[in-house]
Design a protein around this motif. Structure first.
Motif, short mmCIF file in Angstrom:
data_model
loop_
_atom_site.label_atom_id
_atom_site.label_comp_id
_atom_site.label_asym_id
_atom_site.label_seq_id
_atom_site.Cartn_x
_atom_site.Cartn_y
_atom_site.Cartn_z
N ALA A 161 0.83 -1.21 0.00
CA ALA A 161 0.00 0.00 0.00
C ALA A 161 0.86 1.26 0.00
N ALA A 162 1.92 1.27 0.80
CA ALA A 162 2.81 2.43 0.83
C ALA A 162 3.51 2.60 -0.51
N GLN A 163 3.93 1.49 -1.11
CA GLN A 163 4.58 1.56 -2.42
C GLN A 163 3.63 2.09 -3.48
N TYR A 164 2.40 1.60 -3.48
CA TYR A 164 1.42 2.06 -4.46
C TYR A 164 1.13 3.55 -4.29
N LEU A 165 1.02 4.01 -3.04
CA LEU A 165 0.77 5.42 -2.79
C LEU A 165 1.91 6.27 -3.36
N SER A 166 3.13 5.84 -3.10
CA SER A 166 4.29 6.57 -3.62
C SER A 166 4.28 6.60 -5.14
N GLU A 167 4.00 5.45 -5.75
CA GLU A 167 4.03 5.36 -7.21
C GLU A 167 2.95 6.22 -7.86
N VAL A 168 1.74 6.14 -7.34
CA VAL A 168 0.62 6.85 -7.95
C VAL A 168 0.75 8.36 -7.73
N SER A 169 1.10 8.77 -6.53
CA SER A 169 1.20 10.20 -6.25
C SER A 169 2.39 10.83 -6.98
N THR A 170 3.51 10.11 -7.07
CA THR A 170 4.67 10.62 -7.79
C THR A 170 4.40 10.75 -9.28
N ALA A 171 3.71 9.76 -9.85
CA ALA A 171 3.36 9.80 -11.27
C ALA A 171 2.46 10.98 -11.59
N ALA A 172 1.69 11.43 -10.59
CA ALA A 172 0.79 12.57 -10.78
C ALA A 172 1.48 13.90 -10.45
N ASN A 173 2.80 13.84 -10.20
CA ASN A 173 3.58 15.04 -9.86
C ASN A 173 3.08 15.71 -8.58
N THR A 174 2.47 14.92 -7.70
CA THR A 174 2.01 15.41 -6.40
C THR A 174 2.43 14.40 -5.34
N PRO A 175 3.74 14.17 -5.15
CA PRO A 175 4.18 13.09 -4.26
C PRO A 175 3.68 13.27 -2.83
N ALA A 176 3.17 12.19 -2.28
CA ALA A 176 2.71 12.20 -0.88
C ALA A 176 3.92 12.33 0.04
N LYS A 177 3.87 13.32 0.92
CA LYS A 177 4.98 13.56 1.84
C LYS A 177 4.59 13.37 3.30
N THR A 178 3.36 13.70 3.65
CA THR A 178 2.90 13.57 5.04
C THR A 178 1.60 12.79 5.08
N VAL A 179 1.50 11.86 6.02
CA VAL A 179 0.36 10.94 6.08
C VAL A 179 -0.12 10.79 7.52
N ALA A 180 -1.43 10.87 7.72
CA ALA A 180 -2.05 10.51 8.99
C ALA A 180 -2.68 9.14 8.84
N PHE A 209 2.48 -0.31 7.24
CA PHE A 209 2.42 0.82 6.33
C PHE A 209 3.44 1.89 6.73
N THR A 210 3.49 2.20 8.01
CA THR A 210 4.39 3.24 8.50
C THR A 210 5.84 2.91 8.20
N ALA A 211 6.23 1.67 8.43
CA ALA A 211 7.63 1.27 8.21
C ALA A 211 8.04 1.47 6.76
N GLU A 212 7.18 1.06 5.82
CA GLU A 212 7.54 1.20 4.41
C GLU A 212 7.43 2.65 3.95
N ALA A 213 6.42 3.37 4.42
CA ALA A 213 6.25 4.76 4.01
C ALA A 213 7.45 5.61 4.44
N GLN A 214 7.95 5.33 5.64
CA GLN A 214 9.12 6.07 6.11
C GLN A 214 10.35 5.76 5.27
N LYS A 215 10.49 4.51 4.85
CA LYS A 215 11.60 4.16 3.96
C LYS A 215 11.52 4.93 2.64
N LEU A 216 10.30 5.22 2.22
CA LEU A 216 10.06 5.91 0.95
C LEU A 216 10.09 7.43 1.11
#
Length: 420
Positions: A171-190, A206-213
């Motif tokens: 899920a964290a990887q998909y979020l990074s991929e989709v948001s980056t492809a849209a030129n609006t990369p996700a940086k902060t997440v609740a 999710f937190t562990a992978e999102a932080q790695k990204l």
């Protein structure tokens, strides 16, 4: 027509059943019942799900899925290797309570169940798995993602769906991929999550992978899914945090509450992003919440609607029960088929023999996956993966990865906040 389809599906799943022209393996009981088969020629399988309580709609769907699998197998001739023995489903109501699930599992084992499927809530499954292990009866988990269940080193418990580690990481990887492809990369997440083992495990993975990204994760806000009346207070905390994305991990009822709270509070996020969310990828969700859920994502296990057999099962389910099939029901269907194939492969209904056959088996699945159901040494399905879905125009669409996509993701998925 219905029975013709059921037999065809059973044959397609390659169980070697009598109606498919399969023959009993060497040494199998061709005319007489074998170990674990009742004098009436039936083999009992237990179905443990919340048939009452807050998660009853999902639990009833899953029990129905198990019933349809049993019906398909029996109408195709039963278990050929055991003289055409028919399956008998014993349904039990866990009420969504760990202690009830534990006592009901013990009751089903005492009544002769040679295998169990269930249970939806991870806290309940944790107790049921201990019963399965103690009695040496295989449990095939249809839905329950908490890593802690299989961290015990159990030998009789297997999970068809992805684990919380797989779900949260992908899920964290998909979020990074989709948001980056849209030129609006996700940086902060609740993260808003139910407080039990399921929601907590999803939060952590999710937190562990999102932080790695490179994402910053927080706040993490927990709630009691069974009793929370609304989520406006929690959503106000999210709004105050000013994050890019809100991740939500919970069940159906609280998923609806989250959508209603988003509409009321307008937290100003780019995306509401479910991870194994029990609501956001179901056809019932946009129908119930309307525009409040538009654009919501969910990274979750899901039925592969590109498969003709899955389309046929969905049609049968709607015809039989007057409802749209949910993926949980498909997982229960697949889980019964795992036990059925193991019975055929083992040519025995002895629970230990069935367990060994499950561990070494490979079963076709109706889910989106990277291959058939096959278990590793921990009992995890090696080929189980989530895919990313989104509510688009009131319809659930598969949007990522490309190999499963029906439509392109729309990101940001949430409209700009309305000025007040």
């Amino acid at each position: 027509m219905r029975k013709t389809w059921i037999a065809a599906v059973a044959c397609a799943l390659s169980f070697g059943l009598a109606a498919c022209g399969g023959s009993a393996p060497s040494g199998a009981a061709g005319n007489a019942p074998a170990g674990g088969v009742s004098p009436e020629g039936t083999i009992k399988i237990g179905s443990l799900h919340p048939l009452s309580g807050a998660a009853a709609a999902d639990g009833q769907q899953m029990d129905n899925g198990a019933k349809l699998a049993v019906e398909a197998i029996n109408n195709a001739g039963g278990i050929a290797a055991l003289g055409g023995a028919k399956l008998e489903l014993l349904s039990a109501d866990t009420q969504g309570k760990p202690e009830v699930g534990q006592s009901e599992a013990q009751r089903l084992v005492q009544e002769g169940a040679v295998g169990l499927v269930g249970t939806y809530q991870s806290a309940v499954t944790a107790n049921v798995s201990s019963v399965a292990e103690r009695n040496k009866v295989p449990l095939v988990i249809d839905v329950s993602s908490a890593d802690s269940i299989l961290a015990q080193g159990y030998k009789y418990t297997f999970r068809v769906q992805p684990s919380s580690t797989v779900l949260g990481t992908r899920a964290a990887q998909y979020l990074s991929e989709v948001s980056t492809a849209a030129n609006t990369p996700a940086k902060t997440v609740a993260v808003l999550h139910e407080q039990g083992p399921f929601g907590t495990a999803i939060r952590d993975s999710f937190t562990a992978e999102a932080q790695k990204l490179g994402m910053t994760v927080g706040p993490a806000i927990a709630y009691d899914a069974a009793s929370v009346p609304d989520l406006t207070t929690q959503m106000t905390q999210v709004k105050a945090a000013g994050v890019d994305v809100l991740v939500v991990a919970g069940y159906y009822r609280d998923g609806v509450l989250a959508a209603q709270a988003v509409q009321t509070v307008q937290p100003g996020v780019d995306a509401v992003y479910g991870v194994a969310n029990g609501a956001f990828d179901l056809a019932q969700f946009p129908a119930e919440v309307g525009q409040a859920g538009e654009g919501f994502f969910d990274a979750n296990y899901h039925a592969d609607m590109t498969k003709p057999a899955m389309q046929d099962l969905a049609n049968l389910y709607e015809e039989r029960y007057g409802d749209t099939i949910r993926t949980g029901a498909v997982l229960s269907y697949d889980s019964v088929n795992v036990i059925a194939q193991a019975l055929q492969k083992a040519a025995s209904a002895d629970p230990t023999a069935v367990r060994d056959a499950i561990a070494g088996g490979s079963v076709d699945t109706l889910l989106a996956s990277s291959g058939p159901i096959a278990f590793d040494e921990k009992g995890e399905n090696k080929n189980a993966i989530p895919i990313l879905m989104q509510v688009q125009g009131g319809t659930i669409r598969q949007v990522h990865p490309d190999s499963f996509a029906e439509a392109a993701p729309v990101y940001p998925g949430q409209p700009a906040p309305v000025s007040r």
